[in-house]
Design an enzyme around this catalytic site. Structure first.
Site, PDB file in Angstrom:
ATOM      1  N   ARG A 109       0.843  -1.193   0.000  1.00 20.31           N
ATOM      2  CA  ARG A 109       0.000   0.000   0.000  1.00 20.31           C
ATOM      3  C   ARG A 109       0.881   1.247   0.000  1.00 20.31           C
ATOM      4  O   ARG A 109       1.998   1.230   0.498  1.00 20.31           O
ATOM      5  CB  ARG A 109      -0.910   0.026   1.237  1.00 20.31           C
ATOM      6  N   TYR A 142      -1.194  -3.657  -7.165  1.00 15.26           N
ATOM      7  CA  TYR A 142      -0.922  -4.393  -5.931  1.00 15.26           C
ATOM      8  C   TYR A 142      -2.128  -4.436  -4.978  1.00 15.26           C
ATOM      9  O   TYR A 142      -2.707  -3.388  -4.666  1.00 15.26           O
ATOM     10  CB  TYR A 142       0.280  -3.789  -5.157  1.00 15.26           C
ATOM     11  N   GLY A 143      -2.438  -5.596  -4.485  1.00 13.78           N
ATOM     12  CA  GLY A 143      -3.415  -5.891  -3.422  1.00 13.78           C
ATOM     13  C   GLY A 143      -4.237  -4.741  -2.885  1.00 13.78           C
ATOM     14  O   GLY A 143      -5.216  -4.300  -3.487  1.00 13.78           O
ATOM     15  N   LYS A 156      -9.592  -2.536   1.618  1.00 13.27           N
ATOM     16  CA  LYS A 156      -9.307  -1.360   2.446  1.00 13.27           C
ATOM     17  C   LYS A 156     -10.096  -0.138   1.984  1.00 13.27           C
ATOM     18  O   LYS A 156     -10.587   0.637   2.799  1.00 13.27           O
ATOM     19  CB  LYS A 156      -7.814  -1.048   2.418  1.00 13.27           C
ATOM     20  N   HIS A 185     -10.559  -2.304  11.548  1.00 18.82           N
ATOM     21  CA  HIS A 185      -9.451  -3.154  11.070  1.00 18.82           C
ATOM     22  C   HIS A 185      -9.226  -4.251  12.107  1.00 18.82           C
ATOM     23  O   HIS A 185      -8.211  -4.268  12.804  1.00 18.82           O
ATOM     24  CB  HIS A 185      -8.207  -2.284  10.894  1.00 18.82           C
ATOM     25  N   SER A 238      -1.270  -3.364  10.335  1.00 12.72           N
ATOM     26  CA  SER A 238      -0.920  -4.281   9.258  1.00 12.72           C
ATOM     27  C   SER A 238       0.331  -5.091   9.618  1.00 12.72           C
ATOM     28  O   SER A 238       1.302  -4.535  10.137  1.00 12.72           O
ATOM     29  CB  SER A 238      -0.664  -3.480   7.977  1.00 12.72           C
ATOM     30  N   ALA A 239       0.264  -6.385   9.314  1.00 16.40           N
ATOM     31  CA  ALA A 239       1.382  -7.306   9.568  1.00 16.40           C
ATOM     32  C   ALA A 239       1.789  -7.342  11.042  1.00 16.40           C
ATOM     33  O   ALA A 239       2.972  -7.438  11.363  1.00 16.40           O
ATOM     34  CB  ALA A 239       2.578  -6.982   8.669  1.00 16.40           C
ATOM     35  N   CYS A 240       0.810  -7.248  11.927  1.00 17.56           N
ATOM     36  CA  CYS A 240       1.081  -7.337  13.366  1.00 17.56           C
ATOM     37  C   CYS A 240       0.342  -8.483  14.039  1.00 17.56           C
ATOM     38  O   CYS A 240       0.204  -8.492  15.269  1.00 17.56           O
ATOM     39  CB  CYS A 240       0.756  -6.016  14.050  1.00 17.56           C
ATOM     40  N   GLY A 241      -0.173  -9.431  13.264  1.00 15.57           N
ATOM     41  CA  GLY A 241      -0.623 -10.664  13.884  1.00 15.57           C
ATOM     42  C   GLY A 241      -2.107 -10.972  13.888  1.00 15.57           C
ATOM     43  O   GLY A 241      -2.528 -11.896  14.591  1.00 15.57           O
ATOM     44  N   LYS A 242      -2.922 -10.277  13.085  1.00 16.49           N
ATOM     45  CA  LYS A 242      -4.358 -10.583  13.088  1.00 16.49           C
ATOM     46  C   LYS A 242      -4.645 -11.967  12.512  1.00 16.49           C
ATOM     47  O   LYS A 242      -5.377 -12.751  13.105  1.00 16.49           O
ATOM     48  CB  LYS A 242      -5.151  -9.519  12.304  1.00 16.49           C
ATOM     49  N   THR A 243      -4.089 -12.252  11.331  1.00 14.50           N
ATOM     50  CA  THR A 243      -4.364 -13.543  10.701  1.00 14.50           C
ATOM     51  C   THR A 243      -3.908 -14.677  11.624  1.00 14.50           C
ATOM     52  O   THR A 243      -4.616 -15.677  11.807  1.00 14.50           O
ATOM     53  CB  THR A 243      -3.644 -13.642   9.342  1.00 14.50           C
ATOM     54  N   ASP A 284      -9.255  -9.735   9.168  1.00 13.46           N
ATOM     55  CA  ASP A 284      -8.762  -8.393   8.828  1.00 13.46           C
ATOM     56  C   ASP A 284      -9.770  -7.268   9.074  1.00 13.46           C
ATOM     57  O   ASP A 284      -9.383  -6.193   9.507  1.00 13.46           O
ATOM     58  CB  ASP A 284      -8.321  -8.361   7.359  1.00 13.46           C
ATOM     59  N   ASN A 337       6.604  -8.348   2.010  1.00 13.99           N
ATOM     60  CA  ASN A 337       5.149  -8.167   2.006  1.00 13.99           C
ATOM     61  C   ASN A 337       4.487  -9.068   0.965  1.00 13.99           C
ATOM     62  O   ASN A 337       3.423  -8.758   0.441  1.00 13.99           O
ATOM     63  CB  ASN A 337       4.785  -6.702   1.737  1.00 13.99           C
ATOM     64  N   ARG A 360       2.236 -12.069  -0.335  1.00 16.93           N
ATOM     65  CA  ARG A 360       0.928 -12.412   0.246  1.00 16.93           C
ATOM     66  C   ARG A 360       0.327 -13.623  -0.443  1.00 16.93           C
ATOM     67  O   ARG A 360       0.661 -13.958  -1.576  1.00 16.93           O
ATOM     68  CB  ARG A 360      -0.027 -11.228   0.072  1.00 16.93           C
ATOM     69  N   GLY A 364       0.276 -19.676  19.012  1.00 17.31           N
ATOM     70  CA  GLY A 364      -0.682 -20.465  19.786  1.00 17.31           C
ATOM     71  C   GLY A 364      -0.691 -20.106  21.266  1.00 17.31           C
ATOM     72  O   GLY A 364      -1.745 -20.136  21.926  1.00 17.31           O
ATOM     73  N   ASN A 383      -0.549 -17.363  22.545  1.00 19.30           N
ATOM     74  CA  ASN A 383      -1.343 -16.162  22.847  1.00 19.30           C
ATOM     75  C   ASN A 383      -2.694 -16.520  23.467  1.00 19.30           C
ATOM     76  O   ASN A 383      -3.345 -15.683  24.085  1.00 19.30           O
ATOM     77  CB  ASN A 383      -1.540 -15.317  21.584  1.00 19.30           C
TER      78      ASN A 383
HETATM   79  P1  GTP Z   1      -2.409  -7.555   7.584  1.00 22.92           P
HETATM   80  O1  GTP Z   1      -2.914  -8.598   6.672  1.00 22.92           O
HETATM   81  O2  GTP Z   1      -1.288  -6.743   6.980  1.00 22.92           O
HETATM   82  O3  GTP Z   1      -3.461  -6.649   8.136  1.00 22.92           O
HETATM   83  O4  GTP Z   1      -1.616  -8.292   8.790  1.00 22.92           O
HETATM   84  P2  GTP Z   1      -2.006  -9.203  10.054  1.00 22.92           P
HETATM   85  O5  GTP Z   1      -2.271  -8.315  11.217  1.00 22.92           O
HETATM   86  O6  GTP Z   1      -3.041 -10.197   9.692  1.00 22.92           O
HETATM   87  O7  GTP Z   1      -0.602  -9.907  10.362  1.00 22.92           O
HETATM   88  P3  GTP Z   1      -0.176 -11.459  10.331  1.00 22.92           P
HETATM   89  O8  GTP Z   1      -0.993 -12.300  11.260  1.00 22.92           O
HETATM   90  O9  GTP Z   1      -0.122 -11.880   8.918  1.00 22.92           O
HETATM   91  O10 GTP Z   1       1.294 -11.376  10.932  1.00 22.92           O
HETATM   92  C1  GTP Z   1       2.326 -10.691  10.319  1.00 22.92           C
HETATM   93  C2  GTP Z   1       3.670 -11.093  10.833  1.00 22.92           C
HETATM   94  O11 GTP Z   1       3.709 -11.087  12.268  1.00 22.92           O
HETATM   95  C3  GTP Z   1       4.080 -12.492  10.400  1.00 22.92           C
HETATM   96  O12 GTP Z   1       5.395 -12.442   9.950  1.00 22.92           O
HETATM   97  C4  GTP Z   1       3.959 -13.315  11.634  1.00 22.92           C
HETATM   98  O13 GTP Z   1       4.872 -14.376  11.633  1.00 22.92           O
HETATM   99  C5  GTP Z   1       4.230 -12.306  12.753  1.00 22.92           C
HETATM  100  N1  GTP Z   1       3.477 -12.681  13.984  1.00 22.92           N
HETATM  101  C6  GTP Z   1       2.148 -12.930  14.077  1.00 22.92           C
HETATM  102  N2  GTP Z   1       1.792 -13.271  15.337  1.00 22.92           N
HETATM  103  C7  GTP Z   1       2.931 -13.226  16.076  1.00 22.92           C
HETATM  104  C8  GTP Z   1       3.220 -13.470  17.452  1.00 22.92           C
HETATM  105  O14 GTP Z   1       2.349 -13.790  18.260  1.00 22.92           O
HETATM  106  N3  GTP Z   1       4.513 -13.297  17.845  1.00 22.92           N
HETATM  107  C9  GTP Z   1       5.499 -12.920  16.975  1.00 22.92           C
HETATM  108  N4  GTP Z   1       6.736 -12.775  17.444  1.00 22.92           N
HETATM  109  N5  GTP Z   1       5.268 -12.702  15.654  1.00 22.92           N
HETATM  110  C10 GTP Z   1       4.008 -12.843  15.215  1.00 22.92           C
HETATM  111  C1  SPV Z   2      -2.926  -4.406   5.349  1.00 24.06           C
HETATM  112  O1  SPV Z   2      -1.944  -3.785   4.901  1.00 24.06           O
HETATM  113  O2  SPV Z   2      -3.458  -4.114   6.454  1.00 24.06           O
HETATM  114  C2  SPV Z   2      -3.480  -5.546   4.601  1.00 24.06           C
HETATM  115  C3  SPV Z   2      -2.942  -5.832   3.276  1.00 24.06           C
HETATM  116  O3  SPV Z   2      -4.360  -6.220   5.110  1.00 24.06           O
HETATM  117  S1  SPV Z   2      -3.555  -4.773   2.011  1.00 24.06           S
HETATM  118  O4  SPV Z   2      -4.789  -5.346   1.518  1.00 24.06           O
HETATM  119  O5  SPV Z   2      -2.542  -4.707   0.983  1.00 24.06           O
HETATM  120  O6  SPV Z   2      -3.812  -3.474   2.576  1.00 24.06           O
HETATM  121 MN    MN Z   3      -4.993  -5.455   7.151  1.00 21.45          MN
END
Ligand code: GTP
Ligand code: SPV
Ligand code: MN
Length: 596
Positions: free
Chosen positions: A72, A200-201, A209, A229, A251-256, A280, A375, A377, A504, A506
């Site tokens: 993004r 891109y996504g 988004k 979000h 983003s990329a802080c652990g939701k999935t 998400d 990044n 995906r 896990g 968590n």
């Molecule tokens: P978006 O799709 O961007 O909104 O991201 P998201 O919040 O769904 O993030 P996602 O779960 O994909 O995690 C992103 C990164 O964080 C990955 O590289 C994971 O390995 C890392 N991660 C997720 N959960 C944990 C955790 O509990 N501990 C640590 N150390 N890393 C984590």
């Molecule tokens: C984010 O960045 O929070 C995502 C990926 O979930 S994207 O759809 O590219 O925004």
């Molecule tokens: Mn997201």
């Protein structure tokens, strides 16, 4: 066109856009497998898509974006409200008239020699009264194939829309993928999105988004609901009851990962299960019983590939095994499958890295280079997910017991704490900060304020958004309002190692959260809120990994550091001037007083 719908607002808008971009052909996406199969084949014939090993990864494809177009672009994302004041100090703003003129100049004639795909899609189950409809025009097969995974797509959406004018217009033009002319513009007052010069996504899958967060947050403000979000998970306890939690992490802080977590062995034995409703985005509204209910408007997962493996997130990995699209990962040429950092310890020897350069993956890694983009995906159908909740399609959504905020912070933020009440919880969300990640273009690892993980996604003035949260709280019976928490899985020791195992494990924190919601566990009141007694976080099975001492230290509130934090919050709040809700001002005053 008349064959597919008689909706005048749809037909006239499309006619206008056809006259603007001048496609050679127009194809309506009808929701059939035959059409998707034909588009996959066409995508492969031009090199836009690469067909993967159909025995190991049936119906799976790889796509590579341009190297300048991998995330993004927040600096080029605009909220085009009538006045700048409506967009607020945290959004880029452009005057709508000027924005349309500039965007139309860029888009003009850009489909010449190309096909226009018309994608009718529903965010949320088709026909549910909480769902919303959009139509995206695109010249990208990649976008069509992704939207067909991420949303409910096809002609039945047009039937559900009928003659209504209540739908979101979305125009996407790849143009030349020129980063200097890349713009992602939202017009919340016109239900319109225009995205140019990206493939891109998050920039181009307009249902995600752009609509489900930026436009929908504005709609929710006007209509009395919320677009957040947030993931949604169902936690089944040994007593058989399922409690639903919504969690907002940037983003990329652990939701999935949290949404799909596998309980530690001891918990599994005791009957704990986790079910995924969403990973998400949440749309949240009050139900007839006075509780808040959440739906996931999406139909798939657009998840971060690196770090996803059999141990960290087997459910996500299984979700990618059929009908998935991989973006910017590496390819193993021996098996025609995919690879990314953290998948396993065996980078493919005979490989193509994410841009397509042939290489020896082992040597490449030895040189310290990435095979997959950080990044990169996967786009995976929700129905593939082994832990998908039975409530996934429930048009009413699921009742929420707790809201959890959180971010990536090496220092300061404790593993978990609870707010004193709703308004304090809004303060906790509003003042969240997190280290930036590769999900957006720009520097990685810089701590910034990201209120409710919505900084890049709020379609209006952030202070109005906070006020909306506070106003919703006022309508809730305190017994029924979700309790609000903050978590941080990312604390690091002085050597830079994570101090909490995460993933896990968590669940150990979620267990405490649910016990707090049920009034079953005490907590210590501190300057920032309620913190667990270390003895109340179950360490069974991780005693070696996390000593009591270490747990104590990640539950600690360091007053000196928090004083700096309070000063940082005060500085941040200055941006909002008179519009800062009084309740947040009060929470800050309380925090400062508590810290002495
Ligand atoms: P978006 O799709 O961007 O909104 O991201 P998201 O919040 O769904 O993030 P996602 O779960 O994909 O995690 C992103 C990164 O964080 C990955 O590289 C994971 O390995 C890392 N991660 C997720 N959960 C944990 C955790 O509990 N501990 C640590 N150390 N890393 C984590
Ligand atoms: C984010 O960045 O929070 C995502 C990926 O979930 S994207 O759809 O590219 O925004
Ligand atoms: Mn997201």
């Amino acid at each position: 066109m008349e064959n597919y719908t008689t909706n005048k607002s749809v037909l006239s808008w499309i006619e206008d856009k056809v006259a603007l971009v001048k496609p050679d052909n127009i194809v309506w996406i009808d929701g059939t497998n035959e059409q998707i199969e034909a588009l996959r084949a066409e995508g492969c014939s031009t090199g836009e898509m690469i067909k993967l090993n159909q025995e190991l990864l049936p119906d799976c494809y790889l796509h590579r974006t341009a190297v300048n177009d991998v995330a993004r672009v927040e600096a080029r994302t605009f909220i085009c409200t009538k006045t700048k004041a409506e967009a607020g100090p945290t959004n880029n703003w452009m005057e709508p008239g000027a924005a349309y003129e500039m965007l139309y100049d860029i888009a003009r004639d850009s489909y010449k020699g190309r096909t226009m795909y018309v994608i009718p899609y529903s965010m949320g189950p088709v026909g549910s009264k909480f769902s919303k409809i959009g139509i995206e025009l695109t010249d990208s097969i990649y976008v069509v194939l992704n939207m067909a995974i991420m949303t409910r797509t096809g002609l039945d959406v047009l039937k559900a829309l009928g003659d209504s004018d209540d739908w979101v217009r979305g125009l996407h033009c790849k143009c030349q993928i020129d980063p200097e002319k890349r713009y992602i513009c939202q017009f919340p007052q016109d239900n319109t999105i225009i995205s140019v010069n990206s493939g891109y996504g998050g920039n181009v899958l307009l249902g995600k988004k752009c609509f489900a967060l930026r436009i929908a947050s504005y709609q929710g403000w006007k209509e009395g609901w919320q677009a957040e979000h947030m993931l949604i998970l169902g936690l089944k306890k040994p007593d058989g009851q399922i409690r639903y939690i919504c969690a907002a992490f940037p983003s990329a802080c652990g939701k999935t990962n949290l949404a799909m977590l596998i309980p530690p062995e001891g918990y599994k034995k005791n009957g704990y299960e986790v079910w995924t409703v969403g990973d998400d985005i949440s749309w949240i509204r009050k139900g007839p019983d006075g509780r808040l209910y959440a739906i996931n408007p999406e139909n798939g997962f657009f998840g971060v590939a690196p770090g996803t493996n059999e141990k960290s997130n087997p459910n996500a990995l299984k979700s990618t095994m059929k009908g998935a699209i991989f973006t910017n990962v590496a390819r193993n040429l021996d098996t025609n499958t995919v690879w990314w950092e953290g998948l396993d310890k065996n980078p493919p020897v005979n490989a193509e890295e994410w841009t397509g350069i042939k290489c020896n993956g082992v040597e490449w890694k030895a040189e310290g280079k990435n095979l997959a983009h950080p990044n990169s995906r996967f786009t995976a159908p929700a129905k593939n997910c082994p832990c998908l909740s039975s409530e996934f399609e429930n048009p009413q959504g699921v009742p929420i017991s707790a809201f959890v905020f959180g971010g990536r912070r090496a220092k300061l933020a404790p593993l978990v704490y609870q707010s004193r009440d709703w308004n304090h919880g809004v303060f906790v969300g509003a003042t969240m900060a997190s280290e930036t990640t590769a999900a957006a273009a720009g520097a990685v690892g810089v701590v910034r304020r990201d209120p409710m993980a919505m900084l890049p996604f709020c379609g209006y003035h952030m202070a109005d958004y906070w006020q909306h949260w506070i106003d919703i709280g006022k309508t809730l019976d305190p017994d029924k309002a979700p309790k609000i928490f903050n978590v941080n899985w990312f604390r690091k020791d002085d050597e830079g190692n994570f101090m909490w195992p995460g993933f896990g494990d968590n669940l150990r924190v979620l267990e405490w959260i649910i016990k707090r919601c049920e009034g079953k566990v005490d907590a210590q009141e501190t300057a920032i809120g309620y913190i667990p007694y270390a003895k109340d976080i179950n360490r069974e099975g991780i005693e070696d990994e996390v000593s009591l001492e270490s747990l104590d230290s990640i539950l600690d509130v360091d007053k000196a550091l928090w004083k700096d934090e309070a000063a940082g919050i005060e500085e941040f709040f200055k941006k909002f001037g008179d519009k800062l809700p009084a309740e947040l001002k009060e929470s800050l005053a309380t925090l400062k007083a508590n810290l002495g």
